[in-house]
Write a protein that holds these residues in place. Structure first.
Motif, PDB file in Angstrom:
ATOM      1  N   HIS A  35       0.847  -1.204   0.000  1.00 40.75           N
ATOM      2  CA  HIS A  35       0.000   0.000   0.000  1.00 40.75           C
ATOM      3  C   HIS A  35       0.876   1.245   0.000  1.00 40.75           C
ATOM      4  CE1 HIS A  35      -3.405   2.616   0.770  1.00 40.75           C
ATOM      5  NE2 HIS A  35      -2.705   3.190   1.739  1.00 40.75           N
ATOM      6  N   ARG A  49      -2.744  -2.113   4.024  1.00 44.19           N
ATOM      7  CA  ARG A  49      -4.073  -1.549   4.256  1.00 44.19           C
ATOM      8  C   ARG A  49      -5.053  -2.692   4.444  1.00 44.19           C
ATOM      9  NH1 ARG A  49      -8.772  -0.110   1.573  1.00 44.19           N
ATOM     10  NH2 ARG A  49      -9.719   1.813   2.335  1.00 44.19           N
ATOM     11  N   SER A  50      -5.811  -2.640   5.533  1.00 49.56           N
ATOM     12  CA  SER A  50      -6.826  -3.654   5.815  1.00 49.56           C
ATOM     13  C   SER A  50      -7.988  -3.502   4.843  1.00 49.56           C
ATOM     14  CB  SER A  50      -7.340  -3.507   7.251  1.00 49.56           C
ATOM     15  OG  SER A  50      -8.494  -4.299   7.446  1.00 49.56           O
ATOM     16  N   ASN A  51      -8.392  -4.611   4.234  1.00 51.16           N
ATOM     17  CA  ASN A  51      -9.529  -4.591   3.318  1.00 51.16           C
ATOM     18  C   ASN A  51     -10.850  -4.403   4.053  1.00 51.16           C
ATOM     19  OD1 ASN A  51      -7.928  -4.962   1.045  1.00 51.16           O
ATOM     20  ND2 ASN A  51      -8.028  -7.180   1.209  1.00 51.16           N
ATOM     21  N   THR A  52     -10.911  -4.784   5.316  1.00 44.70           N
ATOM     22  CA  THR A  52     -12.170  -4.689   6.062  1.00 44.70           C
ATOM     23  C   THR A  52     -12.348  -3.353   6.768  1.00 44.70           C
ATOM     24  OG1 THR A  52     -11.136  -5.822   7.921  1.00 44.70           O
ATOM     25  CG2 THR A  52     -12.415  -7.171   6.401  1.00 44.70           C
ATOM     26  N   GLY A  54      -9.972  -0.571   6.493  1.00 44.28           N
ATOM     27  CA  GLY A  54      -9.300   0.550   5.845  1.00 44.28           C
ATOM     28  C   GLY A  54      -8.109   1.071   6.637  1.00 44.28           C
TER      29      GLY A  54
END
Length: 196
Positions: A35, A49-52, A54
């Motif tokens: 990211h 970056r967390s997909n769930t 952000g």
């Protein structure tokens, strides 16, 4: 012994967590998450970056370098951004400042130009491979089991620092740049002393 017959293999042995409050010299490696956000200074693919949620963070592995727990690995996240507010990022920034103070032998109270320069990095890659003194903590994992984490760097202001790091206290060194070199491209000279 046949390669595919494991009847004579040793049984697995688990590791108890390292006791809370243990101080150790560690080496931090960042698992690149790919990211980038140039407006924040996050380049080189180091941030994740967390997909769930952000949330943006550094996904870090810490290897204990010396002592009773040498070679043990601890995984922790260093927060860079959360949609919930600035707290997580502020905690992450404070931790990174502590890591820089610890690795570069700078007192928390030192605000000289050399100390201020030692607290600057060229990019997140500068943190990959850094060695510092840390306090090991314990928290619960997603299954409710104890796991070790690192959230506090020990700086030269701590009486245990010199014995953990050696006599480097008080010398602010200039930042070195690894920002264009992901962990997979690190040279053998960046290996911890036990792995060389």
């Amino acid at each position: 012994m046949s390669w595919n017959d494991f009847n004579s293999a040793d049984d697995q042995s688990g590791f108890d967590v390292i006791p809370k409050g243990t101080l150790a010299k560690v080496r931090m490696t960042i698992k690149p998450g790919g990211h980038d956000d140039a407006s924040q200074g996050w380049t080189g693919g180091w941030a994740t970056r967390s997909n769930t949620t952000g949330a943006v963070y550094l996904n870090c592995e810490f290897v204990v370098l010396e002592g009773k727990y040498a070679r043990r690995k601890i995984w922790s996240l260093i927060g860079l951004y959360s949609a919930k507010g600035p707290d997580w990022a502020n905690i992450g920034r404070a931790f990174i400042k502590g890591i820089l103070n610890s690795s570069r032998g700078v007192s928390n109270k030192d605000n000289s130009p050399a100390a201020q320069n030692a607290r600057r990095i060229n990019g997140l890659g500068d943190l990959d491979g850094v060695e510092f003194a840390a306090r090991i903590d314990i928290e619960k994992d997603q299954n409710g089991d104890d796991k070790n984490v690192i959230k506090l760097a020990i700086t030269p202001d701590n009486k245990e620092y010199a014995s953990l790091m050696g006599a480097v206290s008080g010398t602010a060194s200039a930042p070195q740049s690894n920002s264009d070199q992901p962990a997979s491209a690190s040279s053998a000279s960046n290996l911890p002393s036990w792995a060389q």
